[in-house]
Design a protein around this motif. Sequence first.
Motif, PDB file in Angstrom:
ATOM      1  N   ASN A  11       0.856  -1.179   0.000  1.00  0.00           N
ATOM      2  CA  ASN A  11       0.000   0.000   0.000  1.00  0.00           C
ATOM      3  C   ASN A  11       0.895   1.232   0.000  1.00  0.00           C
ATOM      4  O   ASN A  11       1.907   1.275   0.699  1.00  0.00           O
ATOM      5  N   HIS A  12       0.509   2.265  -0.757  1.00  0.00           N
ATOM      6  CA  HIS A  12       1.280   3.495  -0.843  1.00  0.00           C
ATOM      7  C   HIS A  12       0.526   4.623  -0.147  1.00  0.00           C
ATOM      8  O   HIS A  12      -0.640   4.849  -0.451  1.00  0.00           O
ATOM      9  N   THR A  13       1.195   5.294   0.788  1.00  0.00           N
ATOM     10  CA  THR A  13       0.644   6.491   1.407  1.00  0.00           C
ATOM     11  C   THR A  13       1.715   7.561   1.350  1.00  0.00           C
ATOM     12  O   THR A  13       2.913   7.272   1.369  1.00  0.00           O
ATOM     13  N   ARG A  14       1.293   8.823   1.258  1.00  0.00           N
ATOM     14  CA  ARG A  14       2.244   9.923   1.147  1.00  0.00           C
ATOM     15  C   ARG A  14       2.953  10.168   2.476  1.00  0.00           C
ATOM     16  O   ARG A  14       2.363  10.031   3.545  1.00  0.00           O
ATOM     17  N   ARG A  15       4.216  10.533   2.400  1.00  0.00           N
ATOM     18  CA  ARG A  15       4.985  10.875   3.591  1.00  0.00           C
ATOM     19  C   ARG A  15       6.001  11.952   3.213  1.00  0.00           C
ATOM     20  O   ARG A  15       6.241  12.191   2.038  1.00  0.00           O
ATOM     21  N   THR A  16       6.589  12.572   4.249  1.00  0.00           N
ATOM     22  CA  THR A  16       7.600  13.595   4.014  1.00  0.00           C
ATOM     23  C   THR A  16       8.871  13.235   4.770  1.00  0.00           C
ATOM     24  O   THR A  16       8.814  12.624   5.840  1.00  0.00           O
ATOM     25  N   TRP A  17       9.995  13.595   4.203  1.00  0.00           N
ATOM     26  CA  TRP A  17      11.284  13.464   4.868  1.00  0.00           C
ATOM     27  C   TRP A  17      11.679  14.841   5.354  1.00  0.00           C
ATOM     28  O   TRP A  17      11.678  15.807   4.600  1.00  0.00           O
ATOM     29  N   ARG A  18      12.012  14.940   6.607  1.00  0.00           N
ATOM     30  CA  ARG A  18      12.373  16.226   7.207  1.00  0.00           C
ATOM     31  C   ARG A  18      13.859  16.240   7.541  1.00  0.00           C
ATOM     32  O   ARG A  18      14.440  15.196   7.835  1.00  0.00           O
ATOM     33  N   PRO A  19      14.467  17.430   7.523  1.00  0.00           N
ATOM     34  CA  PRO A  19      15.888  17.501   7.878  1.00  0.00           C
ATOM     35  C   PRO A  19      16.095  17.222   9.365  1.00  0.00           C
ATOM     36  O   PRO A  19      15.228  17.510  10.189  1.00  0.00           O
ATOM     37  N   ASN A  20      17.245  16.679   9.703  1.00  0.00           N
ATOM     38  CA  ASN A  20      17.604  16.356  11.081  1.00  0.00           C
ATOM     39  C   ASN A  20      18.237  17.607  11.687  1.00  0.00           C
ATOM     40  O   ASN A  20      19.431  17.851  11.530  1.00  0.00           O
ATOM     41  N   LEU A  21      17.436  18.433  12.366  1.00  0.00           N
ATOM     42  CA  LEU A  21      17.895  19.705  12.895  1.00  0.00           C
ATOM     43  C   LEU A  21      18.220  19.611  14.375  1.00  0.00           C
ATOM     44  O   LEU A  21      17.545  18.911  15.126  1.00  0.00           O
ATOM     45  N   LEU A  22      19.255  20.338  14.800  1.00  0.00           N
ATOM     46  CA  LEU A  22      19.642  20.443  16.196  1.00  0.00           C
ATOM     47  C   LEU A  22      19.772  21.911  16.548  1.00  0.00           C
ATOM     48  O   LEU A  22      20.197  22.708  15.725  1.00  0.00           O
ATOM     49  N   LYS A  23      19.394  22.272  17.775  1.00  0.00           N
ATOM     50  CA  LYS A  23      19.631  23.625  18.273  1.00  0.00           C
ATOM     51  C   LYS A  23      20.983  23.621  18.943  1.00  0.00           C
ATOM     52  O   LYS A  23      21.192  22.912  19.931  1.00  0.00           O
ATOM     53  N   ILE A  24      21.932  24.392  18.404  1.00  0.00           N
ATOM     54  CA  ILE A  24      23.256  24.433  18.991  1.00  0.00           C
ATOM     55  C   ILE A  24      23.675  25.879  19.221  1.00  0.00           C
ATOM     56  O   ILE A  24      23.185  26.790  18.561  1.00  0.00           O
ATOM     57  N   LYS A  25      24.590  26.052  20.162  1.00  0.00           N
ATOM     58  CA  LYS A  25      25.169  27.365  20.411  1.00  0.00           C
ATOM     59  C   LYS A  25      26.458  27.467  19.619  1.00  0.00           C
ATOM     60  O   LYS A  25      27.286  26.558  19.647  1.00  0.00           O
ATOM     61  N   THR A  26      26.615  28.581  18.907  1.00  0.00           N
ATOM     62  CA  THR A  26      27.816  28.826  18.125  1.00  0.00           C
ATOM     63  C   THR A  26      28.189  30.286  18.239  1.00  0.00           C
ATOM     64  O   THR A  26      27.387  31.103  18.710  1.00  0.00           O
ATOM     65  N   GLU A  27      29.383  30.612  17.841  1.00  0.00           N
ATOM     66  CA  GLU A  27      29.842  31.987  17.913  1.00  0.00           C
ATOM     67  C   GLU A  27      29.766  32.608  16.518  1.00  0.00           C
ATOM     68  O   GLU A  27      30.389  32.114  15.575  1.00  0.00           O
ATOM     69  N   ILE A  28      28.988  33.679  16.414  1.00  0.00           N
ATOM     70  CA  ILE A  28      28.817  34.384  15.149  1.00  0.00           C
ATOM     71  C   ILE A  28      29.190  35.842  15.372  1.00  0.00           C
ATOM     72  O   ILE A  28      28.533  36.541  16.135  1.00  0.00           O
ATOM     73  N   GLY A  29      30.239  36.287  14.725  1.00  0.00           N
ATOM     74  CA  GLY A  29      30.662  37.681  14.844  1.00  0.00           C
ATOM     75  C   GLY A  29      31.074  38.080  16.246  1.00  0.00           C
ATOM     76  O   GLY A  29      30.847  39.211  16.670  1.00  0.00           O
ATOM     77  N   GLY A  30      31.631  37.153  17.012  1.00  0.00           N
ATOM     78  CA  GLY A  30      32.075  37.446  18.367  1.00  0.00           C
ATOM     79  C   GLY A  30      31.014  37.317  19.430  1.00  0.00           C
ATOM     80  O   GLY A  30      31.287  37.479  20.609  1.00  0.00           O
ATOM     81  N   THR A  31      29.770  37.041  19.049  1.00  0.00           N
ATOM     82  CA  THR A  31      28.697  36.855  20.021  1.00  0.00           C
ATOM     83  C   THR A  31      28.170  35.431  19.931  1.00  0.00           C
ATOM     84  O   THR A  31      28.215  34.798  18.878  1.00  0.00           O
ATOM     85  N   THR A  32      27.661  34.931  21.043  1.00  0.00           N
ATOM     86  CA  THR A  32      27.096  33.590  21.082  1.00  0.00           C
ATOM     87  C   THR A  32      25.649  33.635  20.613  1.00  0.00           C
ATOM     88  O   THR A  32      24.876  34.473  21.048  1.00  0.00           O
ATOM     89  N   ALA A  33      25.303  32.720  19.722  1.00  0.00           N
ATOM     90  CA  ALA A  33      23.942  32.651  19.200  1.00  0.00           C
ATOM     91  C   ALA A  33      23.501  31.196  19.175  1.00  0.00           C
ATOM     92  O   ALA A  33      24.308  30.286  18.953  1.00  0.00           O
ATOM     93  N   THR A  34      22.209  30.959  19.403  1.00  0.00           N
ATOM     94  CA  THR A  34      21.634  29.626  19.291  1.00  0.00           C
ATOM     95  C   THR A  34      20.918  29.545  17.955  1.00  0.00           C
ATOM     96  O   THR A  34      20.037  30.346  17.665  1.00  0.00           O
ATOM     97  N   ILE A  35      21.315  28.588  17.123  1.00  0.00           N
ATOM     98  CA  ILE A  35      20.728  28.459  15.793  1.00  0.00           C
ATOM     99  C   ILE A  35      20.337  27.008  15.539  1.00  0.00           C
ATOM    100  O   ILE A  35      20.839  26.088  16.184  1.00  0.00           O
ATOM    101  N   ASN A  36      19.428  26.800  14.592  1.00  0.00           N
ATOM    102  CA  ASN A  36      19.056  25.462  14.150  1.00  0.00           C
ATOM    103  C   ASN A  36      19.995  25.064  13.022  1.00  0.00           C
ATOM    104  O   ASN A  36      20.117  25.776  12.030  1.00  0.00           O
TER     105      ASN A  36
END
Length: 65
Positions: A11-36
Amino acid sequence: MSGNKVSKSYNHTRRTWRPNLLKIKTEIGGTTATINVCTRCLRSGFVTKKINVTPANAGAPKAAN
């Protein structure tokens, strides 16, 4: 991305594949930011994870189990 989920009885049913996202802290331009960030970008080195090191545990050896 989307496609079909196919069961054992074909049987065929529709589905979606989603990206494997993580919320991480990183340094952007000298400031700490939380991004996906997708795990593939993190593994490839496009984004570096910020590691929080406090003076209390900076030089302490890890406890053996």
